[in-house]
Design an enzyme around this catalytic site. Structure first.
Site, PDB file in Angstrom:
ATOM      1  N   LYS A  93       0.807  -1.223   0.000  1.00 31.65           N
ATOM      2  CA  LYS A  93       0.000   0.000   0.000  1.00 31.65           C
ATOM      3  C   LYS A  93       0.844   1.280   0.000  1.00 31.65           C
ATOM      4  O   LYS A  93       0.449   2.295  -0.550  1.00 31.65           O
ATOM      5  CB  LYS A  93      -0.953   0.002   1.204  1.00 31.65           C
ATOM      6  N   GLU A 115      -9.803   5.462   3.271  1.00 35.07           N
ATOM      7  CA  GLU A 115     -10.599   4.364   3.807  1.00 35.07           C
ATOM      8  C   GLU A 115      -9.638   3.226   4.077  1.00 35.07           C
ATOM      9  O   GLU A 115      -8.562   3.178   3.492  1.00 35.07           O
ATOM     10  CB  GLU A 115     -11.651   3.913   2.799  1.00 35.07           C
ATOM     11  N   SER A 382       1.718  -9.713  -0.972  1.00 28.62           N
ATOM     12  CA  SER A 382       1.424  -8.281  -0.886  1.00 28.62           C
ATOM     13  C   SER A 382       1.622  -7.673   0.498  1.00 28.62           C
ATOM     14  O   SER A 382       1.853  -6.483   0.629  1.00 28.62           O
ATOM     15  CB  SER A 382      -0.008  -8.027  -1.363  1.00 28.62           C
TER      16      SER A 382
END
Lengths: 398, 264
Positions: A93, A115, A382
């Site tokens: 991210k 969010e 990830s």
């Protein structure tokens, strides 16, 4: 080049994915963002600055690790893991939040909102905000606050305000609704850092570009190690940012298979899952047309996944495009399969994956044994699983 | 010319501003919505806005969100909204405008929606998450069928978007008076007058003002600058406050009558 200037991924005269299905209040902000981003993309100074932070602060490049014991155990294709879990904050991210925070600075907006589902995007946003001295508020569903409490505390430590969202299903979808309402209200001073390849144009394109570093690195790394391209790429798909980041730089390499793994929850047949591409229909959610889990009346239906980051009824429009054009295949694995792989990877490789990433691992464990030993699979790991340890220990005790 | 255009012409001749109350269809239930529409008409409402419930109403504040959620619990769908319109059309000629998010319309099928809307006596549609850039199909079909396609303008919309939306909107232009979502507010945003003055320079169309318009005082203020005042959350909230009371329709219609008085 995709998408077109309206942000449409065009399938035919009658069908496209993407677009800008938003209240008029946001149109000017989206047009401005599109403009600022287009300039930044061509601006060497901006790109150098982003590269600097990705390297010096976030820890890029991440390694492409040959999972030897996992490969041996499965007895088939060679499995490489793209180690996004090694990044600062523990997931891919941060690639996107650093890019968007730099854009926020260019736009001169003092406040950012985000969010979050699993909390990884919230933590990454709070981190980038702290480093650049921006005010930061994160919306998170009450159910997710409970199951990812560690990340809630991290965000608070980083100086962000975490706003619990009690409406609807109390998960990621509702957090996005509430963030959009905040943005509609405070758009003049606020940039909304969407954490995945979803939302109105230009977000799906922009987040894809910021995450493409994953695939770019993986491509040059595998060429260096194996002297050839992989046969198959596997990544989990909630909104779809890590998978898009891995896939996109291989788009033109038509021999490389793309496999996106959605959350099958308790099983597709039970209806308790989050497989938007596998069993959704085209619809408009959160600003773009894409595959959406909805009922016959166009109402969005509740989803389920053990992993908060995949528990979402929509998916990025470019994935819908890949699905309909056949460029990528989309499959799903259940909660149980993901939990098994969570433990398997821990024991065989000493890596505790995020529950989201465990979905990709789970599919790799099914696929690899069916492939020859000279074949190569790259799996996007990830994120790391520290945030999920509590959840998993609770489930395993039951 | 449809019933919306006729209404604005008639009111313009009388020097009156239109009052457009909003109702969430199916809140508290379908039958009551029907009665409220007829009650509001008697109380002086000029046009009725009928909200179609949606699971993810991103332009709405808590009051309308709650009503939407309740309507969905009651199983109300776009099909029910259209049959309510049909039912009302047997009893009244008041213009009916649907306020619906895009996905229920998309799922219903755009061509089918426009056809059924017209057949069932609906006069216009407002889609808060559909800017003109994405509306070409709906606009084309609606225009052919005579269904007004009402677009929204907001305080953040610059002059070029004023022109864009004026060119696309039919029936009237919906000016959102706040940068934000629906809800009750204490005051009318002070820039509203100036924005509408600018807007008048680029359009002859009637202009309605909504979002945050909550009291007879607000309506009076809007009446001095615009052609219609749209009141939503204040009415829905009043319904919530009188839920289960036998005089629910009377009480809310009385409020509508007070709002209408402020438009003279």
């Amino acid at each position: 080049m995709l998408p077109d200037t309206l942000g449409h991924f065009v399938i035919s005269n009658d069908l496209f994915f993407g677009g800008r299905f938003v209240p008029e209040t946001l149109m000017v902000a989206l047009l401005e963002l599109e403009d600022v981003y287009a300039k930044a993309k061509e601006d060497k100074k901006f790109q150098d600055e982003l590269t600097y932070y990705l390297r010096a602060y976030a820890g890029r490049p991440t390694s492409l690790y040959f999972a030897k014991r996992l490969t041996e155990k499965l007895g088939g294709a060679r499995i490489y893991l793209k180690r996004e879990d090694l990044l600062h904050t523990g997931a891919h991210k941060i690639n996107n939040t650093l890019g968007q925070v730099l854009l926020t600075k260019q736009m001169g907006k003092p406040r950012i909102i985000a969010e979050t589902g699993a909390g990884q995007h919230g933590v990454a946003t709070a981190t980038a905000a702290a480093m650049f001295g921006l005010e930061c508020e994160v919306y998170m569903g009450c159910e997710d606050i409970e199951r990812q409490s560690l990340n809630v505390f991290r965000m608070k430590l980083l100086g962000a305000k975490v706003n619990p969202v009690d409406s609807g299903s109390k998960t990621l979808k509702d957090a996005i609704n509430e963030a959009l309402r905040d943005w509609v209200t405070n758009v003049r001073t606020t940039h909304y850092i969407i954490g995945s390849v979803v939302g109105p144009h230009p977000y799906p394109m922009m987040v894809r570009d910021f995450q493409s570093i994953i695939g770019q690195e993986a491509k040059s790394q595998i060429l260096e190690i194996e002297r050839r391209l992989p046969d198959c790429l596997i990544a989990c798909v909630g909104g779809g940012s890590n998978s898009m980041g891995l896939f996109y730089p291989f788009y033109e390499e038509s021999k490389v298979r793309f496999i996106g793994v959605e959350a099958g929850g308790e099983g597709i047949e039970t209806g308790r899952h989050s497989a938007s591409l596998g069993s959704g229909n085209v619809g408009a959610l959160h600003g773009s047309l894409s595959y959406v889990l909805q009922d016959a009346n166009g109402q969005i239906i509740p989803t389920h996944s053990v992993s908060a980051g995949l528990d979402y009824p929509g998916v990025g429009p470019e994935h819908s495009y890949y699905k309909d054009t056949g460029r990528a295949e989309y499959v799903s694995v259940t909660d149980k399969e993901a939990l098994n792989s969570f433990q398997l990877l821990a024991r065989l490789e000493g890596i505790i994956p995020a529950l989201e990433s465990a979905h990709a691992i789970a599919y790799a464990t099914k696929l690899a044994p069916t492939m020859d030993k000279d074949k190569i699979i790259v799996v996007c790991l990830s994120g790391r699983g520290d945030k999920d340890v509590q959840t998993v220990s609770k489930i395993l005790e039951e | 010319m449809n019933r919306i255009d006729e209404t604005f012409i008639r009111l313009r001749e009388k020097g009156e501003t239109a009052l457009i109350p909003y109702l969430m269809v199916g809140y508290p239930d379908l039958e009551t919505t029907g009665k409220l529409v007829l009650g509001f008409e008697k109380a002086g409402a000029d046009i009725i806005e009928l909200g179609v419930p949606f699971s993810d109403p991103i332009a709405d504040g808590p009051i309308i969100q709650l009503a939407s959620e309740q309507a969905l619990k009651n199983g109300v769908s776009l099909t029910d909204v259209l049959s309510l319109a049909n039912n009302l059309r047997q009893q009244t000629t008041i213009p009916l405008v649907l306020m619906t998010y895009y996905n229920p319309v998309f799922a219903y099928g755009i061509e089918k929606f426009v056809r059924d809307a017209i057949t069932n006596g609906v006069d216009g549609v407002i889609v808060p998450d559909l800017p003109p850039e994405e509306a070409s199909l709906l606009e084309k079909v609606a225009c052919e069928a005579g269904l007004s396609c009402i677009f929204l303008l907001t305080p953040t919309s610059p002059p070029e978007r004023m022109r864009l939306i004026s060119q696309h909107s039919t029936g009237f232009i919906y000016y959102v008076s706040v940068t934000g979502i629906t809800g009750i507010r204490k005051m009318v945003c002070e820039d509203t007058g100036e924005y509408i003055r600018q807007l008048r320079l680029v359009t002859q169309q009637p202009i309605g003002v909504g979002f945050g318009i909550s009291s007879p005082e607000h309506v009076a203020q809007i009446s001095s600058i615009a052609d219609a005042a749209i009141v939503g959350s204040a009415i829905v909230s009043l319904i919530t406050n009188h839920l289960g009371e036998h005089n629910l329709i009377e009480k809310t219609s009385q409020f509508v009558a007070e709002l209408k008085k402020a438009t003279y």
